[in-house]
Write an enzyme that holds these catalytic residues in place. Structure first.
Site, mmCIF file in Angstrom:
data_model
loop_
_atom_site.group_PDB
_atom_site.id
_atom_site.type_symbol
_atom_site.label_atom_id
_atom_site.label_comp_id
_atom_site.label_asym_id
_atom_site.label_seq_id
_atom_site.Cartn_x
_atom_site.Cartn_y
_atom_site.Cartn_z
ATOM 1 N N GLY A 70 0.692 -1.509 -0.054
ATOM 2 C CA GLY A 70 -0.118 0.464 0.236
ATOM 3 C C GLY A 70 0.779 0.988 -0.315
ATOM 4 N N THR A 71 1.848 0.871 0.636
ATOM 5 C CA THR A 71 3.208 2.528 0.861
ATOM 6 C C THR A 71 3.484 2.661 -0.190
ATOM 7 O OG1 THR A 71 3.455 1.934 2.766
ATOM 8 C CG2 THR A 71 5.270 3.474 1.598
ATOM 9 N N ASN A 150 -8.685 4.191 8.791
ATOM 10 C CA ASN A 150 -8.193 2.773 9.390
ATOM 11 C C ASN A 150 -7.740 2.704 10.880
ATOM 12 O OD1 ASN A 150 -5.783 4.911 8.798
ATOM 13 N ND2 ASN A 150 -4.531 3.596 9.903
ATOM 14 N N GLN A 180 -8.100 -0.050 3.296
ATOM 15 C CA GLN A 180 -9.124 -0.673 4.374
ATOM 16 C C GLN A 180 -10.357 -0.638 3.521
ATOM 17 O OE1 GLN A 180 -8.340 -1.945 6.908
ATOM 18 N NE2 GLN A 180 -5.910 -1.129 7.828
ATOM 19 N N HIS A 202 -2.033 -7.575 2.264
ATOM 20 C CA HIS A 202 -2.170 -8.358 3.320
ATOM 21 C C HIS A 202 -3.334 -7.491 4.673
ATOM 22 C CE1 HIS A 202 -0.466 -4.952 5.913
ATOM 23 N NE2 HIS A 202 -0.102 -4.573 5.112
ATOM 24 N N CYS A 353 1.423 1.040 11.439
ATOM 25 C CA CYS A 353 2.608 1.612 10.583
ATOM 26 C C CYS A 353 3.240 3.159 11.068
ATOM 27 C CB CYS A 353 2.035 2.117 9.831
ATOM 28 S SG CYS A 353 1.289 0.977 8.100
#
Length: 411
Positions: A70-71, A150, A180, A202, A353
């Site tokens: 995602g990052t 999130n 999300q 994930h 994170c």
């Protein structure tokens, strides 16, 4: 018992995802750029995963670019779009409570000469449309709004927001961090006015190190990785075929109802009497089950003294099905988190994170949570593997721990 309630941080990889990844790692391990049979076998996994994910979004396979998570997906979408659009303008609009993987790239862009404006949200975590529109200008090139927050589970009406900002400035691009949301909602980017969308494997029972960006056809962004020209030059580097095969299988399981790895159940409706989801439940039934879990957790927490549930909506279905954020008056979140951990209950005190850089939550601050609860909040998050029994167990531990910890804190 072990009770894992931190699924917004990461989810268990399903058995069938593990199986396809093992097949790729151990047998079909060729480089997908190689011209021989082994390479072509590997390439087929990428094509199949891309087609599967595109189908879940009612998109074209060519509109999907695989990333390391995602990052990278957010960085690629935001930096790539800003660089490609910079001759048209240098103004970007986002919200006050985006994830760090959106906020940090925007800070980077500010250092490169771009201007970023931040729209406020209300106490439920919903973007205030009028305030957002006031920020959109002729030189605005990009608007980025998180689909599901999130930390608190607030859900935005992305279609309405995208329509409104494009009515004011038809030339801008609309990006959503759907990390999300993907796997919890049926998302149709073209219908909702989304030009760029980010997702992470994930979060929906795929492997870590997997993700993708949806880039609407005809939208031009510049690549941020350069090299061998893989994925049509959008993301150079030898593809992580095991991870790509895994995220493709996870998407298939979530949206097609093909979930052989889930617990067996031969019950009525979507859950049996033991509170376990059926193996072949549809995506809508999975969401319904998550909402049932959420309602149960809300009911359990609401009966406890000194507990405040953040950003709760009526009806419950107006917020995300898998996240409950609750403040526990008089107890630091880290203390309560570790006390629960000792009893086998795993939760989060915010975004995983950012756990190595503790601080006051921007999301909680943005929605106006009382100061005394900013460092006294835990996040409970569920998956299709979560059972009612686990929630009952977690609540029982909380009922025992809260009065003890409050007395200790008072001393």
């Amino acid at each position: 018992m072990e009770c894992y309630l931190d699924n917004a941080a990461t989810t268990k990889v399903s058995d069938s995802v593990c199986a396809v990844m093992e097949q790729v790692l151990c047998t079909d391990f060729g480089n997908p750029s190689s011209l021989h049979k082994k390479g072509m076998e590997a390439e087929q996994y990428i094509k199949a995963a891309r087609a599967c994910i595109a189908k879940t979004l009612k998109a074209e396979p060519k509109e999907i670019v695989f990333t390391s998570g995602g990052t990278e997906a957010n960085n690629m979408a935001l930096i790539g779009a800003a660089l490609a659009m910079r001759r048209k303008g240098r103004h970007i609009v986002t919200t006050q409570f985006e994830h760090a993987s959106v906020h940090a790239p925007l800070v980077f862009l500010e250092e490169m000469g771009f201007e970023v404006s931040f729209a406020p949200v209300d106490e439920k975590g919903h973007v205030i449309l009028e305030e957002l529109l006031l920020l959109v200008r002729e030189d605005t090139i990009l608007v980025s709004v998180m689909y599901v927050n999130n930390e608190i589970g607030a859900v935005q009406d992305i279609a309405a927001l995208a329509k409104a900002v494009k009515a004011k400035n038809p030339g801008l691009l609309f990006h959503t961090d759907a990390i999300q949301a993907y796997g919890k909602y049926c998302i149709c980017p073209k219908k909702e006015g989304i030009d760029l969308l980010s997702a992470s494997g994930h979060k929906f029972h795929g492997p870590k190190g997997s993700g993708f960006v949806f880039i609407r056809d005809k939208v031009r962004i510049l690549p941020i990785l350069h090299g061998g020209g893989q994925q049509k030059g959008m993301r150079s580097g030898t593809e992580n075929v095991p991870a790509i095969a895994g995220i493709g299988r996870a998407a298939q399981e979530i949206y097609a109802g093909d979930v052989p790895a889930l617990r067996e159940s031969a019950s009525r409706d979507f859950a049996n009497q033991n509170g376990i989801l059926q193996a072949h439940a549809s995506q809508e039934e999975k969401a319904e089950w998550l909402y049932a879990l959420k309602q149960h957790m809300v009911d359990l927490l609401s009966g406890m003294e000194g507990v405040c549930i953040h950003a709760l909506t009526t009806p419950l279905t107006d917020c995300a099905p898998h996240i409950v954020s609750a403040g526990f008056a008089g107890i630091r979140s880290e203390v309560l988190l570790h006390a629960l951990e000792e009893r086998g209950v795993y939760v989060s005190s915010g975004s995983a994170c950012s756990s190595n850089h503790p601080g006051i939550s921007g999301s909680l601050t943005a929605i106006g949570v009382k100061k005394e609860l900013l460092d006294a909040t835990l996040r409970f998050s569920f998956s299709v593997y979560t059972t009612m029994e686990e929630l009952d167990y977690a609540a029982a531990q909380l009922r025992e721990l809260l009065p003890v910890l409050r007395r200790y804190t008072a001393r």
